[in-house]
Design an enzyme around this catalytic site. Structure first.
Site, mmCIF file in Angstrom:
data_model
loop_
_atom_site.group_PDB
_atom_site.id
_atom_site.type_symbol
_atom_site.label_atom_id
_atom_site.label_comp_id
_atom_site.label_asym_id
_atom_site.label_seq_id
_atom_site.Cartn_x
_atom_site.Cartn_y
_atom_site.Cartn_z
ATOM 1 N N GLY A 182 -22.635 -34.745 15.992
ATOM 2 C CA GLY A 182 -22.818 -35.562 17.171
ATOM 3 C C GLY A 182 -23.014 -34.749 18.430
ATOM 4 O O GLY A 182 -24.094 -34.213 18.690
ATOM 5 N N CYS A 183 -21.939 -34.622 19.201
ATOM 6 C CA CYS A 183 -22.049 -33.990 20.520
ATOM 7 C C CYS A 183 -22.316 -32.490 20.438
ATOM 8 O O CYS A 183 -22.934 -31.923 21.342
ATOM 9 C CB CYS A 183 -20.798 -34.285 21.337
ATOM 10 S SG CYS A 183 -20.650 -36.057 21.738
#
Length: 212
Positions: free
Chosen positions: A152-153
């Protein structure tokens, strides 16, 4: 099939190593309590816990070497009015509403004097923030990434890091995900196209060699 795929990647020149610079910064992505609370919907399990422990060690090594330490956090106004489509897509992002315990930095990590905090509302630490400007002003040439989650991030920040012109390194035992499969797949892809992989001990040695 695996052999043909390996040849395809080799032909493209994927996984080529970069020349690491002499002015690195360590970016610690979103180590919020939400990922370490078994009752929270974003709980990440052992993969995230290992990343947290290794990142705490690496943060101390960076400070000792004079390497800037940058934290990113996700924080929303209560109810997510500043979270846009991302907040609407992922209801669990309410864990990052201002004032909630799950939004806070998870121990043993702690911010210390001289560290930098970047607040964001979207996956990348660069999107809509001052991170790129801050690093460029400090003449940083190489960015080491630790954080959660890998798929994700961390990945989003990795792509934006190289897009902003930084040699990008991902500390593979300093990033974690809730499942091994997306963790490994995204490490492979980041290594192929956007970043070099190294482990915590490699990163510590890199920091120590900056003094020589």
């Amino acid at each position: 099939m695996a052999g043909a795929l390996d040849k395809n990647y080799e032909k493209a020149g994927y996984h080529a190593r970069q020349s690491w610079g002499h002015r690195p910064a360590l970016v610690l992505i979103d180590f919020a309590k939400a990922y370490f609370d078994p009752d929270a919907p974003l709980f990440g399990g052992q993969g995230c816990q290992t990343a947290l422990e290794n990142s705490a060690v690496l943060a101390d090594a960076a400070r000792a070497a004079g390497v800037p330490v940058v934290f990113t956090e996700v924080k929303y106004q209560p109810g997510g009015s500043d979270g846009g489509a991302f907040y609407a897509k992922v209801p669990a992002l309410s864990c990052f509403d201002a004032g909630t315990e799950t939004q806070e930095l998870a121990p043993p990590l702690e911010m210390k004097e001289g560290d930098i905090l970047i607040t964001k509302q979207y996956p990348s630490g660069f999107f809509g923030t001052s991170l790129a400007s801050t690093l460029h002003f400090m003449k940083v040439d190489t960015v080491l990434l630790c954080g959660v989650t890998t798929s994700g991030c961390v990945r989003a920040t990795c792509i934006d890091s190289i897009s902003h012109g930084f040699v990008t390194l991902v500390v593979e035992d300093g990033v974690g995900d809730r499942a091994e499969e997306p963790h490994r797949a995204n490490l492979f892809d980041m290594s192929a196209k956007y970043a070099d992989l190294l482990n915590t001990q490699d990163a510590i040695a890199y920091f120590k060699n900056l003094k020589t």
